[in-house]
Design an enzyme around this catalytic site. Structure first.
Site, PDB file in Angstrom:
ATOM      1  N   GLY A  39      21.821 -42.040  12.809  1.00  0.00           N
ATOM      2  CA  GLY A  39      22.710 -42.846  11.971  1.00  0.00           C
ATOM      3  C   GLY A  39      24.162 -42.398  11.992  1.00  0.00           C
ATOM      4  O   GLY A  39      24.585 -41.633  12.865  1.00  0.00           O
ATOM      5  N   HIS A 433      29.681  -7.684  -3.681  1.00  0.00           N
ATOM      6  CA  HIS A 433      31.119  -7.364  -3.658  1.00  0.00           C
ATOM      7  C   HIS A 433      31.492  -6.802  -2.288  1.00  0.00           C
ATOM      8  O   HIS A 433      30.758  -5.976  -1.760  1.00  0.00           O
ATOM      9  CB  HIS A 433      31.428  -6.315  -4.729  1.00  0.00           C
ATOM     10  CG  HIS A 433      32.857  -5.875  -4.715  1.00  0.00           C
ATOM     11  ND1 HIS A 433      33.876  -6.653  -5.238  1.00  0.00           N
ATOM     12  CD2 HIS A 433      33.442  -4.770  -4.198  1.00  0.00           C
ATOM     13  CE1 HIS A 433      35.030  -6.019  -5.070  1.00  0.00           C
ATOM     14  NE2 HIS A 433      34.800  -4.877  -4.423  1.00  0.00           N
TER      15      HIS A 433
END
Ligand code: NAI
Length: 447
Positions: A39, A433
């Site tokens: 598509g 972190h």
């Protein structure tokens, strides 16, 4: 031929529907009018645009100054070839998937001739349930019809043979902004004309403003609150006339018209079998995606709601399960949306403007990337995370991110909103972190 389910359209709505129906033991055929599966999203939408966006972003942001080299040029023909290869590779993965599931794939234009009969390539198929997943098509302007060379839709805009010296983009929606970014990075002089006073209607106004500032820094020129008066196409140039604070004439080598898409409901035989459309031209469906004809279902861009590939996929899986007799519903509250610019803009949940309209008490906080060590380390400090919570319960209502990789970061918010988490519940979790995701944690702890 007899099937339990015929799916019409093989995009991100249709193919998951076919695969899921097959997994649930139903006999499935998938009909696709184009030569390839996948598509709009795979062939002329999400995937090719993300390929162009990814490589032009690398090109535009590569820190040549650190390497002591002068900036080279990007071979656009090579980039287009790479884009084609990406599409071809994914097409063949899809084909393999379909073969593995023993789904009959038929290439041809489907027409519904009765609630239980579909005609394709002159053959009639008898079917218990039909899933319409034909998607949408670009809307053209009457005085600037697409020739896909000089006046292009997103389809032509993704397939240009060379980088135009100048480009006018009509419409500052998602398609306009994403393709404008591609060509501005390749040094095209890009001018965007937008009817509304802001870009990307419907997203949180903080993202609209932040993104506009960033795109202007990248050299894209904007005419907001501007009405298009006329357009004239001549060999090699197009002239458009616009009304902003004054009348202006603008010229460019290529015009991209990106003023929206409409559902593809034409030539399917919907009227003759009595499938009702709603006033906006979408197929009208109930909460189980059933149209006014009980054996015919519709999903994705064909029905009302945001035109997003991942929404169509959710609905495709859900409708297959419904047809197989399961009780399911689609949860739209945590449906994210992304604009793949630099920085990316991504949202999940409600915008501040939507919440204000409900009258619900809320609190919002913003964590800026300037205060995020990872953003600082990579020198990408333009952007922020905005978190909105219900002020009584602290439950997250909306998260809006302007940041590099916001398309990936937003999934954290998606899970949290889906799970109805509070800001402090999310903010207490051990985010790694140093990462950009810590900006979400910070915004949650500040609200
Ligand atoms: P859009 O509806 O997002 O934006 C169209 C813009 O054109 C609007 O801002 C509108 O005010 C403006 N406009 C309309 N008529 C105009 C005129 N005559 N002159 C100037 N401006 C005018 O439509 P777009 O960008 O074409 O995208 C179509 C659909 O595809 C959208 O629903 C979009 O969400 C979806 N899409 C999503 C993507 C993503 O999620 N990253 C990528 C590409 C498309």
């Amino acid at each position: 031929m007899k099937y339990d389910v015929v799916v019409i359209g093989s995009g991100p709505g249709g193919y998951p529907a076919a695969l899921r129906a097959c997994e649930l033991g139903l006999k499935v055929a998938l009909i696709e009018k184009d030569a390839f599966l996948g598509g709009t999203c795979l062939n002329v939408g999400c995937i090719p645009s993300k390929t162009l966006l990814h490589f032009t972003e690398l090109y535009a942001h590569f820190p040549y100054d650190l390497c002591g080299e002068t900036k080279g040029t990007l071979d656009f023909a090579m980039l287009q070839k790479r884009k084609e290869k990406v599409i071809c590779d994914i097409r063949s993965q899809l084909q393999t998937l379909f073969k593995g599931h023993h789904i009959d794939t038929i290439h041809g234009r489907a027409e519904i001739i009765s609630p239980h009969h579909v005609r394709v390539n002159g053959q009639e198929i008898e079917v218990r349930s039909i899933i319409l997943a034909t998607g949408s098509e670009p809307i053209a302007l009457p005085f600037l019809p697409f020739d896909e060379k000089q006046v292009v839709s997103s389809t032509g805009g993704l397939a240009l043979e060379k980088v135009p010296e100048s480009m006018i983009v009509i419409g500052a929606g998602v398609i306009g902004i994403e393709l404008a970014s591609v060509y501005a990075r390749l040094k095209s002089k890009v001018t965007i004309i937008e009817l509304a006073a802001s870009i990307c209607g419907g997203i949180d106004s903080s993202l609209q403003k932040g993104l506009l500032t960033e795109l202007k820094k990248q050299g894209i020129e904007f005419h907001l609150s501007s009405r298009l008066l006329s357009g004239k196409v001549e060999e090699g140039k197009i002239t458009v006339q616009i009304q902003t604070s004054q009348e202006l004439k603008l010229q460019a080598e290529v015009v991209l018209v990106a003023v929206g898409r409409r559902p593809l409901t034409k030539n399917l035989g919907l009227e003759q079998v009595g499938v009702n459309l709603d006033p906006s031209g979408h197929v009208a469906v109930n909460s189980t995606f059933q149209s006014s004809v009980p054996s015919i279902y519709a999903i994705g861009d064909l029905i009302d709601g945001p035109m997003l590939a991942h929404r169509a996929s959710l609905e495709g899986v859900a409708v297959a399960e419904i047809i197989a007799g399961k009780k399911v519903s689609v949860e739209y509250m945590s449906l994210p949306s992304v604009i793949y610019t630099y920085p990316e803009a991504a949202s999940c949940g409600m915008t501040e403007e939507e919440i204000k309209k409900t009258g619900r008490p809320y609190k919002a906080s913003i964590s800026f990337l300037k205060a995020n060590p990872r953003a600082y380390a990579s020198q990408e400090t333009d952007g922020f995370v905005k978190v909105i919570v219900d002020s009584k319960t602290a439950v997250l209502l909306g998260v809006h991110i302007l940041a590099p990789h916001a398309s990936e970061l937003i999934s954290i918010a998606m899970v949290a909103i889906h799970e109805r988490m509070t800001a402090s519940e999310l903010g207490k979790l051990p985010f790694p972190h140093p990462t950009l995701s810590e900006a979400i944690k910070e915004a949650c702890l500040m609200v």
